[in-house]
Scaffold this motif. Structure first.
Motif, mmCIF file in Angstrom:
data_model
loop_
_atom_site.group_PDB
_atom_site.id
_atom_site.type_symbol
_atom_site.label_atom_id
_atom_site.label_comp_id
_atom_site.label_asym_id
_atom_site.label_seq_id
_atom_site.Cartn_x
_atom_site.Cartn_y
_atom_site.Cartn_z
ATOM 1 N N ILE A 113 -6.072 -2.606 -15.980
ATOM 2 C CA ILE A 113 -4.641 -2.603 -15.662
ATOM 3 C C ILE A 113 -3.898 -3.385 -16.739
ATOM 4 C CG2 ILE A 113 -2.897 -3.293 -13.965
ATOM 5 C CD1 ILE A 113 -5.203 -3.148 -11.856
ATOM 6 N N HIS A 114 -2.789 -2.844 -17.216
ATOM 7 C CA HIS A 114 -1.964 -3.520 -18.220
ATOM 8 C C HIS A 114 -1.018 -4.491 -17.519
ATOM 9 C CE1 HIS A 114 -3.335 -0.698 -21.269
ATOM 10 N NE2 HIS A 114 -3.030 0.297 -20.443
ATOM 11 N N TYR A 115 -1.000 -5.717 -18.013
ATOM 12 C CA TYR A 115 -0.136 -6.746 -17.435
ATOM 13 C C TYR A 115 0.871 -7.177 -18.488
ATOM 14 C CZ TYR A 115 1.163 -10.747 -14.496
ATOM 15 O OH TYR A 115 1.833 -11.640 -13.694
ATOM 16 N N ILE A 116 2.152 -6.971 -18.213
ATOM 17 C CA ILE A 116 3.223 -7.288 -19.145
ATOM 18 C C ILE A 116 4.050 -8.431 -18.578
ATOM 19 C CG2 ILE A 116 5.240 -6.399 -20.378
ATOM 20 C CD1 ILE A 116 2.618 -5.019 -21.145
ATOM 21 N N ALA A 125 0.836 -1.208 0.000
ATOM 22 C CA ALA A 125 0.000 0.000 0.000
ATOM 23 C C ALA A 125 0.865 1.251 0.000
ATOM 24 C CB ALA A 125 -0.923 -0.009 1.223
ATOM 25 N N GLU A 126 1.924 1.236 0.782
ATOM 26 C CA GLU A 126 2.830 2.381 0.815
ATOM 27 C C GLU A 126 3.550 2.542 -0.515
ATOM 28 O OE1 GLU A 126 6.562 4.124 3.520
ATOM 29 O OE2 GLU A 126 5.637 2.190 4.015
ATOM 30 N N LEU A 127 3.882 1.427 -1.142
ATOM 31 C CA LEU A 127 4.545 1.469 -2.446
ATOM 32 C C LEU A 127 3.648 2.151 -3.472
ATOM 33 C CD1 LEU A 127 6.992 0.362 -4.208
ATOM 34 C CD2 LEU A 127 5.481 -1.538 -4.752
ATOM 35 N N VAL A 128 2.396 1.741 -3.524
ATOM 36 C CA VAL A 128 1.457 2.323 -4.480
ATOM 37 C C VAL A 128 1.259 3.807 -4.202
ATOM 38 C CG1 VAL A 128 -0.941 2.270 -5.273
ATOM 39 C CG2 VAL A 128 0.305 0.129 -4.921
ATOM 40 N N LEU A 144 -2.510 -6.357 -4.780
ATOM 41 C CA LEU A 144 -2.286 -5.137 -5.546
ATOM 42 C C LEU A 144 -3.538 -4.606 -6.220
ATOM 43 C CD1 LEU A 144 1.142 -5.650 -7.388
ATOM 44 C CD2 LEU A 144 0.578 -3.903 -5.680
ATOM 45 N N VAL A 145 -4.346 -5.491 -6.779
ATOM 46 C CA VAL A 145 -5.478 -5.054 -7.610
ATOM 47 C C VAL A 145 -6.353 -4.018 -6.917
ATOM 48 C CG1 VAL A 145 -7.634 -5.818 -8.667
ATOM 49 C CG2 VAL A 145 -5.524 -7.070 -9.120
ATOM 50 N N PRO A 146 -6.730 -4.208 -5.654
ATOM 51 C CA PRO A 146 -7.578 -3.183 -5.015
ATOM 52 C C PRO A 146 -6.883 -1.840 -4.826
ATOM 53 C CG PRO A 146 -7.644 -5.265 -3.795
ATOM 54 C CD PRO A 146 -6.505 -5.351 -4.759
ATOM 55 N N LEU A 147 -5.551 -1.833 -4.894
ATOM 56 C CA LEU A 147 -4.796 -0.612 -4.658
ATOM 57 C C LEU A 147 -4.513 0.184 -5.927
ATOM 58 C CD1 LEU A 147 -2.078 -2.164 -2.276
ATOM 59 C CD2 LEU A 147 -4.152 -0.931 -1.581
ATOM 60 N N LEU A 148 -4.626 -0.472 -7.084
ATOM 61 C CA LEU A 148 -4.211 0.144 -8.343
ATOM 62 C C LEU A 148 -5.360 0.851 -9.040
ATOM 63 C CD1 LEU A 148 -1.858 -2.680 -9.705
ATOM 64 C CD2 LEU A 148 -1.239 -0.603 -8.448
ATOM 65 N N SER A 149 -4.999 1.632 -10.052
ATOM 66 C CA SER A 149 -5.973 2.397 -10.828
ATOM 67 C C SER A 149 -5.895 1.997 -12.295
ATOM 68 C CB SER A 149 -5.687 3.902 -10.703
ATOM 69 O OG SER A 149 -5.629 4.298 -9.349
ATOM 70 N N ARG A 150 -6.915 2.391 -13.051
ATOM 71 C CA ARG A 150 -6.924 2.110 -14.485
ATOM 72 C C ARG A 150 -5.678 2.703 -15.148
ATOM 73 N NH1 ARG A 150 -11.501 0.054 -16.594
ATOM 74 N NH2 ARG A 150 -10.800 0.661 -18.687
ATOM 75 N N ASP A 151 -5.163 1.982 -16.099
ATOM 76 C CA ASP A 151 -4.001 2.382 -16.898
ATOM 77 C C ASP A 151 -2.674 2.200 -16.184
ATOM 78 O OD1 ASP A 151 -3.514 3.011 -19.552
ATOM 79 O OD2 ASP A 151 -3.063 5.102 -19.108
ATOM 80 N N ASP A 152 -2.679 1.683 -14.937
ATOM 81 C CA ASP A 152 -1.426 1.302 -14.302
ATOM 82 C C ASP A 152 -0.839 0.101 -15.055
ATOM 83 O OD1 ASP A 152 -1.703 3.262 -12.425
ATOM 84 O OD2 ASP A 152 -2.280 1.942 -10.783
#
Length: 302
Positions: A113-116, A51-54, A80-88
């Motif tokens: 979210i883009h997954y590479i 959470a702090e990282l995000v 991570l998913v609940p912490l991230l935003s669209r286009d991350d």
């Protein structure tokens, strides 16, 4: 650019350090306090939670996972998913199975979210030499990462590239590691033959050094073989046990599924499994069969 590195082991910490040296900002998370402390000494900004990282990264965020393949990746993404935003963008730089990466990319796309998937080669030498990066996923998302990828790679225009859609990066790395198995096995067998020719008393380190220049079998693996022989010519203290991390098995299974003959890679994998047999039943049975059909004497086990 700013990037969050999740996993500050040998690979993750070195990659983050290379980015810092290249002028980027790297925020790092690892559950181990010692790893975070070491990262801080290399210019990486450590945090104590995902959470702090995000929170430390500006949107759209870029996060790079360098954690062991399997359940740890699943658990990390679930957090991570609940912490991230669209286009991350989330990059998995470990040795995940390519079909898992395809599934994860589909799952992450539902959240925008883009997954590479990034097949990453370079090991402990990547910090100094750069990393070979094989990327799968959305072309636009990969292009956004160009400044980071150019810094991590050996050069801005060499050693990295998008190889195809989701899963293709890890698929390519899987085959890369299968090829590596075969090359390593060939070197090992060749040097074992030379070591066995006691009449010539060959200096194997010298031979390796000769081969490194001009020979058709020269390679980075040969360079590393020479290093090993130079430091320990008799390989004293090294147990004859060769581990595998899974990619060779996946490559062999894929070859079977695709009806592609891959005997060298397959046999090199089997040789690794063979190295782990402290008390080989198969070898005992072979000796017994020779005794049965030819009267060849068997040796008694001490």
């Amino acid at each position: 650019m700013e990037l969050g590195m999740i996993g500050l082991g040998r690979m993750g910490a070195n990659m983050a350090e290379r980015l810092v040296r290249g002028g980027h900002v790297a925020v790092g998370f690892d559950p181990t306090p010692a790893a975070r402390e070491l990262a801080a000494s290399k210019g990486i900004l450590p945090v104590s939670s995902l959470a702090e990282l995000v929170d430390q990264l500006p949107a759209p965020r870029v996060l790079w996972l360098m954690v062991p393949a399997g359940q740890i990746v699943e658990d990390t993404l679930a957090q991570l998913v609940p912490l991230l935003s669209r286009d991350d963008v989330v990059i998995d730089g470990g040795n995940s199975f390519y079909k898992d990466s395809m599934r994860r990319a589909d799952m992450m796309s539902l959240h925008g979210i883009h997954y590479i998937d990034s097949g990453t080669s370079g090991g402990v030498w990547g910090l100094a030499e750069g990393y070979s990066l094989m990327l799968g996923g959305d072309a636009g998302a990969v292009e956004r990462l160009r400044p980071i990828l150019s810094t991590l790679a050996p050069a801005s225009d060499r050693g990295w590239g998008r190889v195809g859609p989701s899963g293709s990066g890890h698929f390519t790395k899987m085959v890369h590691n299968g090829i590596e198995y075969g090359m390593m096995q060939a070197y090992a067998e060749g040097f074992a033959i030379m070591q066995g020719k006691q009449d010539f008393a060959l200096d194997l380190h010298q031979v390796a050094e000769i081969w490194r220049e001009g020979s058709v079998v020269r390679s980075w693996l040969l360079d590393l073989t020479s290093n090993a022989l130079g430091g320990n010519p008799s390989l004293a203290g090294i147990a004859p046990y060769v581990d595998d991390s899974g990619e060779g098995r996946w490559t062999v299974a894929e070859a079977i599924d695709l009806n592609v003959s891959a005997p060298v890679i397959t046999l090199s994998l089997l040789e690794r499994l063979r190295s782990r047999e402290d008390d080989s039943f198969a070898d005992k049975l072979l000796a017994a069969m020779r005794n049965e059909f030819g009267g060849h004497r068997t040796k008694q086990q001490p």
